[in-house]
Write a protein that holds these residues in place. Structure first.
Motif, PDB file in Angstrom:
ATOM      1  N   ALA A 117       0.835  -1.205   0.000  1.00  0.00           N
ATOM      2  CA  ALA A 117       0.000   0.000   0.000  1.00  0.00           C
ATOM      3  C   ALA A 117       0.867   1.252   0.000  1.00  0.00           C
ATOM      4  CB  ALA A 117      -0.926  -0.008   1.209  1.00  0.00           C
ATOM      5  N   ILE A 118       1.983   1.192   0.707  1.00  0.00           N
ATOM      6  CA  ILE A 118       2.881   2.365   0.744  1.00  0.00           C
ATOM      7  C   ILE A 118       3.467   2.617  -0.641  1.00  0.00           C
ATOM      8  CG2 ILE A 118       5.052   3.248   1.683  1.00  0.00           C
ATOM      9  CD1 ILE A 118       4.348   1.716   4.272  1.00  0.00           C
ATOM     10  N   TRP A 119       3.961   1.541  -1.276  1.00  0.00           N
ATOM     11  CA  TRP A 119       4.519   1.712  -2.618  1.00  0.00           C
ATOM     12  C   TRP A 119       3.477   2.292  -3.573  1.00  0.00           C
ATOM     13  CZ3 TRP A 119       9.298   2.150  -3.686  1.00  0.00           C
ATOM     14  CH2 TRP A 119      10.268   1.410  -3.028  1.00  0.00           C
ATOM     15  N   GLN A 120       2.289   1.801  -3.458  1.00  0.00           N
ATOM     16  CA  GLN A 120       1.232   2.305  -4.332  1.00  0.00           C
ATOM     17  C   GLN A 120       0.938   3.780  -4.042  1.00  0.00           C
ATOM     18  OE1 GLN A 120      -2.186  -0.255  -4.121  1.00  0.00           O
ATOM     19  NE2 GLN A 120      -0.948  -2.103  -4.454  1.00  0.00           N
ATOM     20  N   SER A 121       1.048   4.115  -2.797  1.00  0.00           N
ATOM     21  CA  SER A 121       0.764   5.519  -2.464  1.00  0.00           C
ATOM     22  C   SER A 121       1.825   6.454  -3.032  1.00  0.00           C
ATOM     23  CB  SER A 121       0.665   5.675  -0.941  1.00  0.00           C
ATOM     24  OG  SER A 121       1.933   5.473  -0.338  1.00  0.00           O
ATOM     25  N   LEU A 122       3.048   5.939  -3.238  1.00  0.00           N
ATOM     26  CA  LEU A 122       4.115   6.777  -3.779  1.00  0.00           C
ATOM     27  C   LEU A 122       3.835   7.192  -5.224  1.00  0.00           C
ATOM     28  CD1 LEU A 122       7.274   4.931  -2.392  1.00  0.00           C
ATOM     29  CD2 LEU A 122       6.131   6.953  -1.462  1.00  0.00           C
ATOM     30  N   ALA A 123       2.946   6.484  -5.877  1.00  0.00           N
ATOM     31  CA  ALA A 123       2.681   6.770  -7.285  1.00  0.00           C
ATOM     32  C   ALA A 123       1.551   7.770  -7.480  1.00  0.00           C
ATOM     33  CB  ALA A 123       2.351   5.472  -8.009  1.00  0.00           C
ATOM     34  N   ARG A 124       1.006   8.281  -6.414  1.00  0.00           N
ATOM     35  CA  ARG A 124      -0.171   9.136  -6.573  1.00  0.00           C
ATOM     36  C   ARG A 124       0.178  10.557  -7.013  1.00  0.00           C
ATOM     37  NH1 ARG A 124      -2.997   6.852  -1.053  1.00  0.00           N
ATOM     38  NH2 ARG A 124      -3.635   4.831  -1.936  1.00  0.00           N
ATOM     39  N   GLU A 125       1.378  10.999  -6.713  1.00  0.00           N
ATOM     40  CA  GLU A 125       1.771  12.352  -7.105  1.00  0.00           C
ATOM     41  C   GLU A 125       2.792  12.233  -8.226  1.00  0.00           C
ATOM     42  OE1 GLU A 125       3.614  15.828  -7.692  1.00  0.00           O
ATOM     43  OE2 GLU A 125       4.740  14.501  -6.352  1.00  0.00           O
ATOM     44  N   ALA A 126       2.558  12.904  -9.352  1.00  0.00           N
ATOM     45  CA  ALA A 126       3.312  12.671 -10.583  1.00  0.00           C
ATOM     46  C   ALA A 126       4.806  12.917 -10.413  1.00  0.00           C
ATOM     47  CB  ALA A 126       2.750  13.546 -11.700  1.00  0.00           C
ATOM     48  N   LYS A 127       5.162  14.036  -9.797  1.00  0.00           N
ATOM     49  CA  LYS A 127       6.583  14.390  -9.694  1.00  0.00           C
ATOM     50  C   LYS A 127       7.334  13.356  -8.873  1.00  0.00           C
ATOM     51  CE  LYS A 127       9.656  18.192  -8.349  1.00  0.00           C
ATOM     52  NZ  LYS A 127       9.720  19.545  -7.781  1.00  0.00           N
ATOM     53  N   LEU A 128       6.797  12.994  -7.716  1.00  0.00           N
ATOM     54  CA  LEU A 128       7.439  12.002  -6.855  1.00  0.00           C
ATOM     55  C   LEU A 128       7.494  10.649  -7.568  1.00  0.00           C
ATOM     56  CD1 LEU A 128       8.551  11.048  -4.120  1.00  0.00           C
ATOM     57  CD2 LEU A 128       6.186  10.705  -3.386  1.00  0.00           C
ATOM     58  N   ALA A 129       6.427  10.296  -8.225  1.00  0.00           N
ATOM     59  CA  ALA A 129       6.389   9.004  -8.906  1.00  0.00           C
ATOM     60  C   ALA A 129       7.476   8.933  -9.986  1.00  0.00           C
ATOM     61  CB  ALA A 129       5.006   8.783  -9.520  1.00  0.00           C
ATOM     62  N   THR A 130       7.648  10.023 -10.757  1.00  0.00           N
ATOM     63  CA  THR A 130       8.655  10.025 -11.827  1.00  0.00           C
ATOM     64  C   THR A 130      10.051   9.852 -11.259  1.00  0.00           C
ATOM     65  OG1 THR A 130       7.233  11.482 -13.108  1.00  0.00           O
ATOM     66  CG2 THR A 130       9.538  11.342 -13.770  1.00  0.00           C
ATOM     67  N   THR A 131      10.357  10.596 -10.193  1.00  0.00           N
ATOM     68  CA  THR A 131      11.683  10.511  -9.565  1.00  0.00           C
ATOM     69  C   THR A 131      11.946   9.116  -9.029  1.00  0.00           C
ATOM     70  OG1 THR A 131      11.460  12.844  -8.923  1.00  0.00           O
ATOM     71  CG2 THR A 131      13.172  11.558  -7.825  1.00  0.00           C
ATOM     72  N   THR A 132      10.934   8.547  -8.369  1.00  0.00           N
ATOM     73  CA  THR A 132      11.099   7.228  -7.757  1.00  0.00           C
ATOM     74  C   THR A 132      11.327   6.159  -8.823  1.00  0.00           C
ATOM     75  OG1 THR A 132       9.620   7.923  -5.976  1.00  0.00           O
ATOM     76  CG2 THR A 132      10.044   5.566  -6.208  1.00  0.00           C
ATOM     77  N   MET A 133      10.514   6.193  -9.843  1.00  0.00           N
ATOM     78  CA  MET A 133      10.637   5.165 -10.887  1.00  0.00           C
ATOM     79  C   MET A 133      11.970   5.271 -11.610  1.00  0.00           C
ATOM     80  SD  MET A 133       6.860   5.038 -12.628  1.00  0.00           S
ATOM     81  CE  MET A 133       5.399   4.692 -11.668  1.00  0.00           C
ATOM     82  N   ASP A 134      12.438   6.461 -11.895  1.00  0.00           N
ATOM     83  CA  ASP A 134      13.710   6.639 -12.592  1.00  0.00           C
ATOM     84  C   ASP A 134      14.859   6.084 -11.762  1.00  0.00           C
ATOM     85  OD1 ASP A 134      15.046   7.565 -14.904  1.00  0.00           O
ATOM     86  OD2 ASP A 134      15.840   9.237 -13.735  1.00  0.00           O
ATOM     87  N   TYR A 135      14.789   6.303 -10.452  1.00  0.00           N
ATOM     88  CA  TYR A 135      15.795   5.780  -9.527  1.00  0.00           C
ATOM     89  C   TYR A 135      15.813   4.247  -9.587  1.00  0.00           C
ATOM     90  CZ  TYR A 135      18.002   4.707  -5.027  1.00  0.00           C
ATOM     91  OH  TYR A 135      18.811   4.189  -4.033  1.00  0.00           O
ATOM     92  N   LEU A 136      14.662   3.661  -9.564  1.00  0.00           N
ATOM     93  CA  LEU A 136      14.561   2.199  -9.588  1.00  0.00           C
ATOM     94  C   LEU A 136      15.038   1.628 -10.915  1.00  0.00           C
ATOM     95  CD1 LEU A 136      11.067   1.768  -7.863  1.00  0.00           C
ATOM     96  CD2 LEU A 136      13.304   1.410  -6.828  1.00  0.00           C
ATOM     97  N   LEU A 137      14.688   2.285 -12.031  1.00  0.00           N
ATOM     98  CA  LEU A 137      15.113   1.810 -13.344  1.00  0.00           C
ATOM     99  C   LEU A 137      16.627   1.845 -13.474  1.00  0.00           C
ATOM    100  CD1 LEU A 137      12.407   3.431 -15.656  1.00  0.00           C
ATOM    101  CD2 LEU A 137      12.670   1.007 -15.106  1.00  0.00           C
ATOM    102  N   GLY A 138      17.245   2.857 -12.884  1.00  0.00           N
ATOM    103  CA  GLY A 138      18.706   2.943 -12.936  1.00  0.00           C
ATOM    104  C   GLY A 138      19.356   1.732 -12.306  1.00  0.00           C
ATOM    105  N   LYS A 139      18.783   1.254 -11.198  1.00  0.00           N
ATOM    106  CA  LYS A 139      19.346   0.075 -10.539  1.00  0.00           C
ATOM    107  C   LYS A 139      19.228  -1.168 -11.428  1.00  0.00           C
ATOM    108  CE  LYS A 139      19.042   1.331  -5.672  1.00  0.00           C
ATOM    109  NZ  LYS A 139      20.477   1.074  -5.433  1.00  0.00           N
ATOM    110  N   ILE A 140      18.090  -1.306 -12.117  1.00  0.00           N
ATOM    111  CA  ILE A 140      17.905  -2.487 -12.975  1.00  0.00           C
ATOM    112  C   ILE A 140      18.875  -2.451 -14.150  1.00  0.00           C
ATOM    113  CG2 ILE A 140      16.277  -3.707 -14.469  1.00  0.00           C
ATOM    114  CD1 ILE A 140      14.034  -2.716 -12.720  1.00  0.00           C
TER     115      ILE A 140
END
Length: 1657
Positions: free
Chosen positions: A1162-1185
């Motif tokens: 539920a917390i992870w899902q909540s991180l995606a609710r705001e566009a700016k935060l979601a974009t930053t978070t996803m980009d960070y995760l993609l870099g690791k992959i």
């Protein structure tokens, strides 16, 4: 064009080859060679026969089988072409066959027989030559060979008029030899010959008018035939060889007609006795009987009296034969029976007296088979209509009587058939004929077998095909009676005799056919005159009286379809008999009875409304009685009916109907003595254990009470007051003895009678008597007193009749117009009785109707005044609900009896329906929201039961009440629907109930509740509301048990409720929903939480005054919520949305245990609710992959550090991304990062598939990757599913749902998962993305392009597949990315991996599809790539070559001549070697490439190109009949394209026609036409085509070798006269002949067929 003949040497070689190969080891080849020789022989008879002759002559040591085949071919040719054969050759063949036939070998029977048959075939024309040769071998004093005799015999039959004139001399030569023969086979030959000689002589004499020469008389043959007869009959017949004896018997059958007439009287006695004796020896009975028939016929022809003297010998033996059972497996057995009957026919002409006497004596035999046989003969003789039988008719009728008592069904069957034949020939009019008709009726009355026993009987009797069941016998006799009634001569036999069978009950099963017969005869007589129908009771004392006929026929008409429709037949007969019943009713019945018949014609047994039908009959009876004004006639009818009742103990339904009829008749009678006596008789005659009888009796007494209430009550009171304990010598003691002894059943009958008396009694009298005169007796009869204390009965029948009587009383009171002034004082007492009965029923099962009937009675009692108070109502409702809701459903009952199970289903349904009716009655008395809530409070606790059936019944009951309330609701002066929120809140959880039917009913309940609210708001009846009607659409989705769909449905429900619910009802609704959070079923509590959240989102402002109360309630409710999902939903309901998340939090979350718990998710899902935060978070995760994917395993070993934790972290990143993208609010962030997300996930999926495959194959995997695999294999962790889910969600969030839809529909996700099909999955994803995700492609391509230089092969393969598939789409041209894709793939041609090389070629070929206008720009590079691909020598050679060819076809289609002509020879030279490749796919592809080159030949094709076409034409034509459908299609296409280049009129035309399309099916026809065109148009190239064809004789493919033979053969057949290349011709002939020795049978077959084509030598 004139077609030349082949030279004689070629013809000889072909024929020699065919004859030499005629004994091929393969059956199919042998048949084809024989057919070819035959076809050649039909066109060149002498030449082929000469070749066969020469072959046999030259090969004297040929194996017997081979010689046999050649001789058989010759015989077949001669038989069909004898007119084409010249005498010289015929003589040679005759000599050859004759020599072959007499060869000394004893084992070569087939060979000699073939030679014999050849001689017989020749003998049809060359009779003299054959006879000359054969007779030379038939020398006096020397026993001839077997086949010499057989040939001569067969020849005599084959050419009667040619051979018979010579038979006298032949017989003179043969007769002396009879005494010299010692061997049985020769005896058989001579015997068979004598039979055939005799047969041919008889035919010769019979067709003497057709003879061209003077005809010999019968006397000319008689001496020789008689001499032979003496040997066969006098000497050889005693031989023990069964085959010889049978042959002698067959021969004698024909010879006996040729014996001298003056010898017949001497020979016949011995002959008859001897032939009869053969029955006891091993000799076929059919041949013996046939011989006997011929002997008797011959004796009759010469008017001999010998048969008459031999009757005592003939009749027993023939009788024994007719008694033998017929063997269905032996056709001669049935033919023997027919021959025996023919013998009896002849004997009837010899001595009818002796025959009839013998047969009548045999009828008394103790053997049933003997009796059956006797009757069979008698039936045949009677049916022959022989005039001499006229004087024997009375004797035969008298003699048949003894068969009527036979108990065997087989005998009865034949007896019935004899009676039918006798009726047809006028026997039944004689004295005693009626007894035979009586027999037929008795059989029609047999009781048919029914039910499982019948099926069991069938199962066990099936093996005995002769078994005659009662049902079969009954059907036969019914058919015979129906036939006899059509004969005018039978009218006086059947009328009025058949009336005697109408009344007796034992003939009930025959009543249908009897009535129909009487109706037909009666109608014929009535049309003549009415007086012919009137019955004379003085002449026939056994006829039933009018009252008896009416009572009987009316009783059976109650069940009109039973017994084959005997009810309808009875009504029709009544109309015919109306003058005999009473003359006053003739007119009435002529009007009424046809209407009743028409009513029955409009229905079937399963659709007939039985009560309505009985009412129609009662009305018909009443009209009849009103028409007949004779009082005496009426009470006589009542007496007859009551007497008639005693006959129906086995027919309770008809008996019940008769009781009712008696009641109708008594109602029309005013004689009190008659009424008293008949009521008494009715009560005495009833069987109290038969429910139907008791019901019928009670109804009849009720009918009587309609006009005689007091008399009826008085008679019932007499029975009630009867002292059944004391045995006093009174009338009632006698009565008691007559009763069946079970007083409980007597009481129940009386109770039922009182009930129906109350129901049918006159309105003005019943209310005064109902409580004292009726109810008192009912209650006293239903209880027993022990020591003065009333004890409730436990007898089920009394319980049910008590309930029914109470129901009838309540109905009578309620229907009475004076009910408002009547006070039913004992209503509460009766209700108490009913409740006690309900409570006494077991809660564990439902087996009786007590519950249902008692509730139904309560419903009728509740209607009566005064109304029940609230306490009484609650008590009654509670007890009924518990009684109905608690018993288990039928599913728990494991009974196997389906009929009982069906009855239980009906009982369950009717019990629940009774409860609904009771609740509706209560609601109708207080039709308001308060009244609805009053009942709902009793039902509510059952709606949340843990037992499915209790919840289902409760919801079903409430739905029924809501529908009733809505239908009856009136919006006049009504208050608000104040309990709407409570009701809606209780139904919402049930919308997600695990039981589908409960979900449906809950949805319907909400629908009705909201419409009721609309009515409260003042809307008119039936005014539609679109929002509420949408619930109907939602309901259709309820059948899907998926919880997500159910929650979505609940969400839709909540939106509708939130729009339609008044604001003041929100609080009560929410608190009702809070109760649902603790529901036993998870889906219900979850659905409740969904509705809560939806309602609060819209109406939160309206709850500001109730927040403390709501939170307090939820806090306490959390302790009782067991489902985590619901608790989590409640947390979301009462908490504030999660605030911003920092990078540090991401690191912590990534180290949370996998898989994430619900809170972490539920917390992870909540991180995606705001566009700016979601974009930053996803980009960070993609870099690791991506860091992980680009890691070089080779450098890992040289590194001095330990493996990092990046592996487990990467898996956690995938899970986190999945959770984030799963949030619908992540759309904006996903769109921003779509190319990077898409490419990364695609590469990661490829990585997982590759690593799993490496592990399975045991290849080296780095430590880091091993950690990844171990983590992937950890229980509860599925990184593949999570990655795939992330990709699916990405497609959804990126507005490319169509991509996911295509992947889902075409199985793309499964393809991606499979290592073998992973590339296909990537290709499908590329196609879908190109069509529906084009806007992201440029950035995606830029992201993936560098991967082609990556060190990891699997990643390069994935990108190559993706790019190659994109090039096939027009989208890439529109997006202007073709250059980038082509350049990338051209560079990949140098990749060390063959797989990538193959994929690159395939992708480059796709340019022709996606960007055809760009082909000229890349033509040189693309063509070079494709041609180079066909020269590849790698592990994937075939795949690369196939792909190069396919790409070449696509590229060539987009180029013009200028680009291709320079390298045209090079392409053709590269492709042609593949025409004969072993791979079907490569052959098909090569032909396709060649076809695509056709358009570059130009309008005036270059000579070089034409040479290639001519050199390839043979290959193309041969492969038109390839085993591969793909090759066939490719060759057809190529020929259509290159045809015009050859010649527009010749080959060009044939390659454009319909024949080419069916070439592989009609291959021989196609090659025949093509070869004609080739020979006519390309005479200068014939040698080329023939040599080319011969080159394929050595092909590795058998089908192609055979096709080459066909083509070469047809070309040879059509060679022009001026063709001079004889050497080539000879070579081809020799080669085709050599193909007869090919290893493949199919090739040898084709070669044989080709050689058979050359019919003009």
């Amino acid at each position: 064009m004139e077609v030349c003949k082949l030279e004689s040497c070629k013809a000889e070689a072909s024929l020699v080859a065919l004859t030499d190969a005629a004994f091929d080891k393969d059956d199919g080849v042998r048949r084809q060679i024989s057919q070819s020789l035959y076809e050649l022989g039909c066109h060149n008879t002498e030449q082929v026969l000469s070749a066969c002759f020469d072959f046999l002559l030259k090969h004297s040591q040929l194996v017997q089988g081979h010689r046999t085949v050649i001789l058989q071919c010759m015989e077949r040719i001669v038989r069909d072409n004898i007119s084409q054969l010249g005498q010289p050759l015929a003589k040679k063949i005759i000599n050859l066959a004759s020599e072959e036939m007499i060869k000394s070998s004893e084992s070569a029977l087939g060979w000699k027989e073939a030679a014999s048959n050849l001689l017989v075939a020749l003998g049809t024309r060359f009779t003299d030559e054959i006879l000359e040769d054969i007779l030379q071998k038939l020398q006096p004093g020397v026993v001839p060979q077997f086949f010499v005799v057989q040939t001569l015999a067969n020849l005599s039959v084959a050419n009667v008029h040619g051979v018979v004139p010579y038979l006298t001399t032949t017989l003179q030569t043969m007769l002396p030899l009879f005494h010299m023969i010692k061997q049985d086979n020769m005896k058989w030959a001579f015997t068979s010959a004598m039979g055939l000689f005799s047969k041919s002589i008889l035919e010769y004499l019979a067709t003497a008018d057709k003879a061209s020469k003077p005809v010999l008389s019968r006397d000319a043959f008689a001496p020789e035939i008689y001499a032979a007869y003496k040997v066969l009959f006098g000497m050889w017949l005693r031989n023990k060889d069964a085959k010889l004896r049978s042959a002698i018997v067959v021969a004698l059958s024909h010879m006996v007609h040729l014996l001298p007439p003056d010898r017949m009287d001497d020979e016949l006695p011995r002959l008859i006795i001897s032939i009869l004796g053969l029955y006891k020896k091993r000799c076929e009975p059919y041949h013996v009987t046939q011989c006997l028939r011929h002997i008797l016929e011959a004796a009759v022809e010469v008017t001999s009296h010998v048969p008459e003297t031999q009757m005592d010998s003939l009749l027993p033996q023939l009788h024994h034969q007719i008694c033998l059972p017929v063997d269905c497996q032996d056709p001669l057995s049935a033919r023997n029976q027919q021959e025996v009957l023919q013998c009896f026919t002849i004997l009837s002409h010899v001595s009818i007296d002796a025959l009839v006497k013998f047969l009548l004596q045999k009828l008394s035999s103790n053997n049933d088979k003997a009796r059956v046989g006797t009757l069979t003969v008698l039936n045949h003789v009677v049916g022959s209509g022989y005039k001499a039988l006229e004087s024997k008719k009375a004797l035969i009728v008298s003699g048949m009587k003894q068969s009527l008592q036979d108990g065997d069904n087989k005998v009865k069957k034949v007896t019935a058939q004899v009676i039918s034949t006798m009726g047809e020939h006028g026997y039944l009019q004689l004295e005693g004929g009626s007894i035979l008709v009586d027999f037929l009726v008795q059989q029609c009355a047999l009781v048919p077998e029914e039910g499982p026993g019948r099926r069991h009987h069938h199962h066990h009797q099936a093996p005995d095909s002769d078994e005659v069941r009662d049902e079969d016998l009954r059907e036969l006799c019914e058919g015979i009676l129906s036939f006899l009634v059509t004969l005018d001569r039978m009218d006086d036999v059947l009328w009025p005799f058949l009336l005697e069978f109408v009344s007796p009950v034992q003939h009930t099963n025959a009543l249908a056919v009897v009535c129909r017969c009487l109706e037909q005869v009666g109608n014929r007589k009535r049309r003549q005159s009415l007086q012919y129908v009137l019955l004379n009771y003085n002449e026939r004392l056994g006829l039933p009286k009018p009252h008896t006929l009416l009572a009987r026929l009316l009783a059976v008409s109650a069940l009109p379809y039973s017994g084959q429709g005997r009810g309808l037949a009875a009504l029709n007969l009544l109309q015919v008999l109306s003058p005999n019943i009473h003359l006053d009713v003739v007119k009435l019945w002529d009007e009424e009875l046809p209407q009743l018949s028409q009513f029955l014609a409009e229905h079937r047994e399963d659709t007939l409304p039985q009560k309505l039908w009985e009412d129609k009959l009662f009305f018909f009876l009443s009209r009849t009685l009103e028409t007949i004004t004779d009082e005496k006639w009426t009470w006589e009818l009542s007496e007859e009916m009551t007497q008639h009742i005693h006959n129906y103990h086995s027919y309770p339904r008809e008996k019940a109907f008769l009781y009712k009829c008696v009641g109708i008749v008594l109602g029309q009678t005013n004689n009190k003595d008659v009424i008293n006596n008949e009521l008494q008789e009715m009560l005495l005659s009833v069987q109290h254990n038969e429910a139907l009888e008791r019901e019928g009796l009670a109804t009849g007494i009720g009918f009587c009470a309609m006009t005689h209430l007091d008399d009826t009550l008085a008679k019932l009171d007499d029975f009630v007051k009867m002292d059944i304990v004391k045995k006093t010598a009174s009338f009632f003691n006698i009565l008691k003895e007559k009763l069946d002894g079970d007083m409980e059943r007597v009481k129940s009958t009386l109770i039922l009678c009182y009930g129906y008396v109350a129901l049918y009694a006159p309105e003005g009298l019943i209310l005064q008597r109902v409580e004292m005169h009726i109810l008192d007796h009912i209650l006293s009869l239903s209880n027993t007193k022990v020591l003065g204390i009333r004890v409730e009965t436990k007898d089920l029948m009394i319980k049910l009749t008590l309930i029914k009587a109470v129901t009838l009383i309540a109905k009578a009171v309620y229907a009475n117009k004076g009910r408002h002034q009547f006070k039913f004082n004992r209503r509460e007492e009766v209700l108490s009785y009913m409740q006690d009965l309900i409570a006494s029923e077991s809660k564990a099962h439902l087996k009786t109707r007590v519950r249902q009937s008692a509730i139904n009675a309560c419903t009728h009692l509740v209607r009566l005044e005064p109304r029940l108070n609230e306490v009484e109502s609650s008590d009654l409702i509670r007890s009924c609900l518990e009684a109905v809701f608690s018993f288990p459903p039928l599913d728990n009952d494991k009974r196997k009896d389906t009929r009982k199970l069906k009855e239980r289903e009906v009982l369950h349904t009717e019990t629940i329906t009774a409860l609904h009716e009771l609740l509706k009655e209560f609601l109708s008395q207080n039709l308001s929201s308060e009244g609805l809530e009053f009942i709902f409070k009793h039902v509510q606790e059952w709606m949340t039961s843990t037992k499915d059936h209790e919840r289902e019944r409760a919801v079903e009951a409430m739905l029924a009440l809501l529908v009733f309330y809505r239908d009856r609701f009136k919006s006049v002066n009504v208050s608000t629907f104040h309990n709407l929120g409570l009701l809606v809140g209780c139904f919402v959880p049930r919308c997600a109930d695990p039981v589908l039917s409960i979900r449906y009913m809950a949805m319907d309940s909400l629908y009705n509740l909201l419409y009721i609210q609309i009515r409260y708001e003042g809307c008119v009846v039936n005014q539609p509301d679109n929002l509420v009607d949408h619930l109907g659409n939602i309901k259709e989705q309820l059948q899907n048990p998926d919880s997500h769909i159910l929650f979505q449905i609940c969400y839709d429900i909540a939106k509708i409720i939130s729009n339609k619910l008044p604001h003041d009802q929100l609080r009560s609704l929410l608190f009702a929903l809070f109760e649902g959070l603790s529901d036993y079923h998870a889906t219900c509590s979850s659905a409740t939480s969904v509705v809560m959240n939806t309602l609060v989102r819209k109406h939160g402002e309206g709850l500001k005054d109730h927040i403390p109360e709501i939170l307090s309630n939820l806090q306490s409710r959390m302790q009782t919520i067991t489902l985590e999902q619901v608790r989590f939903s409640v947390i979301h309901f009462i908490s504030i949305l999660t605030s911003q998340c920092l990078p540090g939090v991401l690191s912590y979350l990534l180290f949370r245990p996998l898989p994430y718990d619900k809170y972490t998710s539920a917390i992870w899902q909540s991180l995606a609710r705001e566009a700016k935060l979601a974009t930053t978070t996803m980009d960070y995760l993609l870099g690791k992959i991506n860091d992980y994917l680009s890691h070089d395993d080779r450098k890992e070993s040289s590194a001095k550090r330990q493996p990092s934790t990046g592996t487990s972290e990467t898996v956690a990143v995938i899970y986190a991304l999945t959770e984030m993208v799963s949030n619908p609010e992540s759309v904006e962030a996903v769109i921003n990062l779509y190319p990077k997300l898409f490419g990364t996930l695609l590469l990661y999926l490829s990585f997982i598939v590759n690593e799993r495959m490496s592990e399975l194959q045991g290849r080296g995997v780095s430590k880091k990757k091993k950690l990844s695999l171990q983590l992937q294999n950890t229980p509860n962790i599925n990184v593949w599913d999570s990655s795939l889910e992330a990709l699916k969600l990405l497609l959804s969030r990126g507005k490319t749902e169509e991509v996911a839809t295509i992947m889902e529909d075409e199985g793309g996700w499964d393809l991606l998962k499979s290592h073998e099909d992973h590339q296909r999955g990537v290709a499908l994803l590329a196609r879908a993305s190109g069509k529906h995700g084009a806007s992201y492609l440029p950035d995606t391509i830029r992201f993936l392009a560098p991967i082609l230089s990556n060190i990891h092969e699997h990643q390069r393969v994935t990108v190559a597949v993706f790019f190659g598939e994109l090039l096939a789409l027009p989208t890439v041209q529109e997006l202007k990315v073709t250059e980038s894709l082509v350049s990338s793939l051209l560079r990949s041609l140098d990749d060390v991996s063959p797989t990538i090389h193959w994929l690159s070629i395939r992708g480059l070929g796709n340019v022709a599809l996606g960007a055809p206008q760009e082909i000229p720009r890349y033509a040189e590079k693309l063509l070079a790539a494709m041609v180079g691909g066909m020269d590849e020598k790698t592990d994937l050679n075939d795949l690369i070559v196939l792909e190069a060819m396919a790409g070449l076809v696509k590229v060539l289609a987009r180029l013009d001549s200028a680009h291709v002509r320079p390298i045209l020879p090079s392409i053709i030279g590269t492709v042609e070697p593949f025409f004969e490749n072993e791979s079907e796919k490569l052959r098909a592809a090569a032909f396709s490439v060649f076809g695509s080159l056709a358009r570059f030949g130009g309008r005036q094709p270059e000579p070089a190109f034409l040479e290639h076409v001519h050199s390839s034409l043979v290959s193309l034509v041969l492969h038109l009949n390839d085993n591969s459908p793909d090759v066939v299609r490719a060759c057809k296409s190529v020929l259509q394209m290159v045809g015009p280049h050859l010649c527009p009129e010749g080959p060009g035309a044939i390659f454009q026609g319909e024949l080419l399309e069916q070439a592989n099916v009609r291959y021989w026809e196609f090659i025949a036409e093509l070869s004609k065109v080739i020979v006519s148009e390309f005479s200068d190239r014939i040698g080329l085509y023939l040599n080319s064809s011969m080159s394929f004789f050595k092909s590795m493919l058998p089908e192609i070798r055979g096709n080459a033979v066909i083509l070469a053969g047809f070309i040879l057949q059509n060679l022009p006269k001026e063709y001079v290349e004889a050497s080539t011709d000879d070579n081809v002939c020799v080669a085709i002949i050599m193909m007869l020795h090919d290893v493949s049978p199919c090739v040898r077959t084709k070669a044989a067929k080709v050689l058979g084509l050359h019919r003009s030598f």
